[in-house]
Design a protein around this motif. Structure first.
Motif, mmCIF file in Angstrom:
data_model
loop_
_atom_site.group_PDB
_atom_site.id
_atom_site.type_symbol
_atom_site.label_atom_id
_atom_site.label_comp_id
_atom_site.label_asym_id
_atom_site.label_seq_id
_atom_site.Cartn_x
_atom_site.Cartn_y
_atom_site.Cartn_z
ATOM 1 N N ILE A 407 0.895 -1.178 -0.035
ATOM 2 C CA ILE A 407 -0.254 0.236 -0.035
ATOM 3 C C ILE A 407 1.004 1.391 0.172
ATOM 4 O O ILE A 407 1.656 0.986 1.076
ATOM 5 N N LYS A 408 0.771 2.217 -1.008
ATOM 6 C CA LYS A 408 1.253 3.715 -0.861
ATOM 7 C C LYS A 408 0.917 5.145 -0.595
ATOM 8 O O LYS A 408 -0.910 5.021 -0.664
ATOM 9 N N GLY A 454 -10.398 -0.120 -11.125
ATOM 10 C CA GLY A 454 -10.741 -1.589 -11.702
ATOM 11 C C GLY A 454 -10.622 -2.426 -11.491
ATOM 12 O O GLY A 454 -10.922 -3.431 -11.100
ATOM 13 N N THR A 455 -10.877 -3.899 -12.788
ATOM 14 C CA THR A 455 -10.666 -5.255 -12.954
ATOM 15 C C THR A 455 -9.539 -5.528 -12.065
ATOM 16 O O THR A 455 -9.797 -6.700 -11.648
ATOM 17 N N GLY A 456 -8.744 -4.505 -12.457
ATOM 18 C CA GLY A 456 -7.064 -6.305 -11.859
ATOM 19 C C GLY A 456 -6.919 -6.702 -13.308
ATOM 20 O O GLY A 456 -5.738 -7.436 -13.117
ATOM 21 N N HIS A 618 -4.217 -0.652 -8.788
ATOM 22 C CA HIS A 618 -3.275 0.309 -8.879
ATOM 23 C C HIS A 618 -3.286 1.505 -8.189
ATOM 24 O O HIS A 618 -3.040 2.531 -7.921
ATOM 25 N N THR A 619 -4.413 1.703 -7.250
ATOM 26 C CA THR A 619 -5.118 2.166 -6.168
ATOM 27 C C THR A 619 -6.354 1.796 -5.002
ATOM 28 O O THR A 619 -7.413 0.655 -5.785
ATOM 29 N N TYR A 620 -6.285 2.135 -4.390
ATOM 30 C CA TYR A 620 -7.541 1.842 -3.466
ATOM 31 C C TYR A 620 -8.275 3.138 -2.884
ATOM 32 O O TYR A 620 -7.587 3.637 -2.588
ATOM 33 N N THR A 621 -9.868 3.186 -2.992
ATOM 34 C CA THR A 621 -10.749 4.119 -2.394
ATOM 35 C C THR A 621 -11.052 3.057 -1.117
ATOM 36 O O THR A 621 -11.136 2.210 -0.651
ATOM 37 N N TYR A 622 -10.710 4.430 0.266
ATOM 38 C CA TYR A 622 -10.608 3.574 1.443
ATOM 39 C C TYR A 622 -11.902 4.522 2.434
ATOM 40 O O TYR A 622 -12.363 5.845 1.096
ATOM 41 N N LEU A 715 -1.583 8.198 -9.894
ATOM 42 C CA LEU A 715 -2.206 7.929 -10.786
ATOM 43 C C LEU A 715 -3.549 7.604 -11.384
ATOM 44 O O LEU A 715 -3.739 7.491 -12.685
ATOM 45 N N GLY A 716 -3.920 8.690 -11.030
ATOM 46 C CA GLY A 716 -5.484 9.346 -11.429
ATOM 47 C C GLY A 716 -5.551 10.458 -11.840
ATOM 48 O O GLY A 716 -4.761 11.488 -11.994
ATOM 49 N N PRO A 717 -6.764 11.258 -12.987
ATOM 50 C CA PRO A 717 -6.948 11.749 -13.484
ATOM 51 C C PRO A 717 -6.803 13.026 -12.434
ATOM 52 O O PRO A 717 -8.013 13.563 -11.515
#
Length: 782
Positions: A407-408, A454-456, A618-622, A715-717
């Motif tokens: 996790i970054k 995303g689907t991964g 590539h990223t997670y929403t928390y 990595l997001g817009p």
């Protein structure tokens, strides 16, 4: 030059007024303009599992106004279609596997005639025993639902997955505390407003079959149906207008009416309109998967998690549909926590029930209900505050999930801020005010969640077409569908900001497989990030071209130029500028293209398919959600008094749309927790209207309080992350935990209805007390 930005502005959605005024064209509205459409209807079996012995269509064919009656022998192509496997028959041939398998199609001049013709079709069946228990269907001696399914390989298993890390057996044996529970979650309907419908129009000149339908991806619809029509993909034109809700269901449930309309149109050479009734939509279309989980959770006496072990069985229903549920439930088996040892296994199993499909959250609501419920159980065993326990174990920068993914913080890590925000807003550290009514008990509960954008899958990417116009406006062609989420305005804002033009100069064309490139479906909370990044990429290409042209006009280095509000200017002297239209005209006359394709892919996933170790997202929403409830211990009726949610969205492109997504998702989560359940009897639907299938109304909800946390995703817009699905995942465990707090009774199955609560209260041997009363008793004992 003024640097106003549209990113982070709550601009009004272009479809808002049209919807309020009833002018937004849904599929059924478009049909009203096509007066020569035939009406297509289907005959469905009275059994969930049966052999078809014979079909007699002669009386139906003789009825005046009937254009054609079709059975399996009349199909133009393959008798199979589907989003993930072509395993769902267009028309049942020799066997019926669930009550939604159509046996015959009719096309007639109107619905009344078509329904009458359907009633005249004579079918002889040999009823078979419906296999409804997925655990029984795992046994080797159990008959196969599909004799030759391409995915099941001689079993009743549709898909399976496992995540393994460390040594679970050793870790559990060393743990001070081991919790062991069984969890059940129910089948749930999507309850979308617009029932499934499609218009199919054959073109006698080009040979193209045009489908005006619903769905999450025009390209996916094409790929899923072309073989059934006996046509190449290039001859299937799919357009998806405004969709009246889906929540995952219409990713493939719309294929049922689309394939019916398409084969009837090809057979008759005429336009055909097919639409499910509400009852048919309930009975036939896919649902949220029911699951059973046996789970162990280990921890030290200080409350540090040591291990998790889980065995999960998913009721797949009759067909594969969308089936990453085992992968998703194993992937999120550790929740938002550091768990050094894990063994989580899952499989989905075919039965003779309605098929499970994509539903908002895609397996994560089930997973979060389990882990977050056990976290509160653990807190109780440790006599520790549930929030304190969570903060001891949450993932922080550099920590790894049970899948091994690090996790970054740079990709947005606002989990602790979400927890702190809901606790502060709801007053977690303050005593909960109790009722003066002695029959009322009040409680608080909390849950934390994470959800990948995303689907991964390696194929997960996005592309778009961009076309600059001579007047400085921009046309954007994207594959995303407008399902009510506000995708059009979000893409408009991103394109406006990236290109440097006013947002009202951007036109977004969506959901047409003949005018937009393949870009994945509008699923997995991916559209804003994936399509947004593709649009930025395309705008940057066009912008560089225009700045080079403007540099030649102004005699300036293009690197010193920028575009804002349709003006090209020098950064050092903003007065030195030209309209963007001048650069466009120069480009047009200098053989510089005004069109391009924008693309974006996330970092490639590294996968170990044996151990389930990967870098899938590539990223997670928390997020975190805290609720307060009141329980009448005399009746079991409980009310949701307060609900506070905080979600780390990276960057809210349009805060009003983001808040709408959150409040809608939370509402669905509340229904999942408290009332929604799709009931079957002998595999036949019992709940096929809104009289019997309950969903929350405004009278069931408190004022939903929403907090936006913005920890940018590099990595997001503009820093954005996905938010479509995360809000549905936290309500069920939060409400369950509030009930545990209020009446000292843990629940392990959903939904938790007033009948369930009252029954549990009656079975409870000790008095019903809440957390504050328990604490007061312990203090007296000390």
């Amino acid at each position: 030059m003024k640097r106003d930005t549209v990113i982070g502005s709550s601009l009004i959605r272009p479809d808002a007024l049209a919807k309020v005024q009833g002018r937004a064209p849904y599929v059924a509205d478009i049909k009203l303009e096509k007066r020569d459409c035939l009406i297509g209807r289907a005959l469905f079996p009275p059994y969930a599992h049966a052999k078809i012995l014979s079909i007699n269509t002669s009386r139906a064919e003789a009825l005046s106004g009937v254009e054609v009656v079709m059975t399996a022998k009349d199909l133009p192509g393959l008798n199979g279609y589907g989003a993930a496997a072509l395993d769902k028959p267009v028309l049942a041939d020799k066997i019926v596997r669930y009550q939604g398998d159509p046996v015959a199609f009719v096309a007639a001049c109107d619905k009344k005639t078509a329904d009458k013709a359907v009633a005249l079709i004579e079918v002889k069946y040999e009823p078979l025993f419906p296999q409804t228990d997925p655990k029984e269907n795992l046994k080797p001696e159990t008959p196969l639902i599909h004799e030759d399914h391409p995915m099941s390989k001689g079993t009743n298993i549709s898909s399976s997955w496992r995540v393994e890390r460390g040594n679970v057996i050793a870790a559990l044996s060393r743990s001070d505390i081991v919790l062991e529970n069984d969890f059940e979650t129910q089948i749930v309907d999507h309850a979308y407003l617009e029932t499934d419908s499609c218009i199919a129009e054959p073109d006698p000149v080009t040979g193209i079959l045009h489908l005006i339908t619903q769905g999450h991806s025009a390209q996916l619809n094409c790929r899923s149906l072309a073989a059934a029509f006996g046509l190449p993909h290039s001859k299937v034109h799919v357009t998806i207008p405004i969709v009246g809700g889906s929540f995952g269901g219409k990713e493939d449930s719309n294929l049922e009416v689309s394939v019916m309309a398409g084969v009837l149109a090809l057979k008759t050479g005429k336009s055909v309109f097919c639409e499910y009734t509400r009852e048919e939509s309930f009975r036939n279309t896919g649902k949220r998967h029911a699951t059973h989980s046996h789970r162990k959770l280990g921890a030290t006496k200080e409350g540090i998690l040591t291990a998790v072990a889980a065995d999960i069985t998913v009721n797949k229903g009759a067909y594969r549909s969308i089936d990453p549920i085992p992968q998703r439930m194993t992937m999120y088996g550790g929740g938002v926590y550091r768990v050094p040892n894990a063994l989580v296994e899952a499989r989905s199993v075919f039965t003779n029930q309605v098929y499970g499909c994509a539903c908002r959250g895609l397996g994560v609501p089930q997973a979060m209900f389990i882990i977050e419920s056990q976290m509160d159980d653990l807190a109780r065993r440790l006599n520790m505050d549930p929030v304190e326990l969570r903060l001891k174990n949450i993932l922080r920068d550099g920590d790894t999930m049970i899948t091994g993914q690090a996790i970054k913080k740079s990709q947005g890590l606002g989990l602790e801020k979400c927890i702190q925000a809901v606790c502060e807003r709801i007053g977690w550290d303050k005593p909960l005010e109790q009722s003066d009514d002695p029959s009322i008990r009040r409680g608080r509960g909390i849950a934390t969640i994470m959800y990948g954008t995303g689907t991964g899958y390696p194929t997960d990417g996005a592309h778009c077409f961009l076309n600059l116009q001579m007047d400085g406006s921009l046309m954007v062609g994207i594959a995303t569908a407008e399902l009510g989420q506000g995708g059009i305005i979000a893409m408009t804002q991103i394109a406006s900001e990236a290109m440097g033009i006013p947002y009202n100069m951007v036109s977004v064309n969506y959901s047409d497989n003949h005018s937009s490139p393949e870009a994945g479906a509008t699923v997995a909370s991916r559209s804003t990030v994936f399509h947004g990044n593709a649009i930025i990429n395309g705008c940057n290409i066009l912008k560089d071209r225009m700045l080079c042209c403007a540099g030649q006009i102004l005699g300036e280095d293009p690197r010193d130029l920028d575009i804002r509000e349709g003006i090209v200017y020098t950064r050092q002297n903003k007065e030195r500028s030209i309209p963007l239209t001048e650069a466009i005209k120069f480009a047009f006359s200098s053989q510089v293209p005004l069109t391009t394709t924008g693309s974006w892919y996330p970092p490639l996933n590294h996968l170990d398919p044996i151990m389930g170790q990967d870098t899938r997202m590539h990223t997670y929403t928390y997020g975190a959600q805290a609720v307060e409830i009141s329980v009448d211990i005399g009746t079991g009726i409980y009310t949701l008094d307060r609900c506070v949610s905080a979600f780390d969205v990276g960057k809210a492109i349009n805060p009003m749309c983001v808040e709408g997504q959150i409040e809608g998702g939370v509402t669905q989560g509340i229904g999942y927790a408290m009332m929604e359940k799709f009931e079957l009897r002998n595999a036949m639907a019992v709940t096929d209207t809104y009289h019997t299938y309950l969903i929350p109304t405004s009278m069931d909800l408190p004022k939903l309080e929403t907090i936006l946390v913005e920890e940018p995703n590099e990595l997001g817009p503009f820093g954005a992350k996905g938010i479509g699905e995360p809000p549905v995942t936290a309500a069920a465990p939060a409400i369950r935990n509030a009930l545990f707090d209020a009446i000292d009774i843990p629940f392990y199955s959903l939904p938790i209805t007033p009948i369930d609560v009252l029954d549990a209260i009656k079975k409870k041997k000790s008095p019903v007390v809440n957390r504050q009363e328990r604490a007061a008793t312990k203090n007296l004992e000390k």
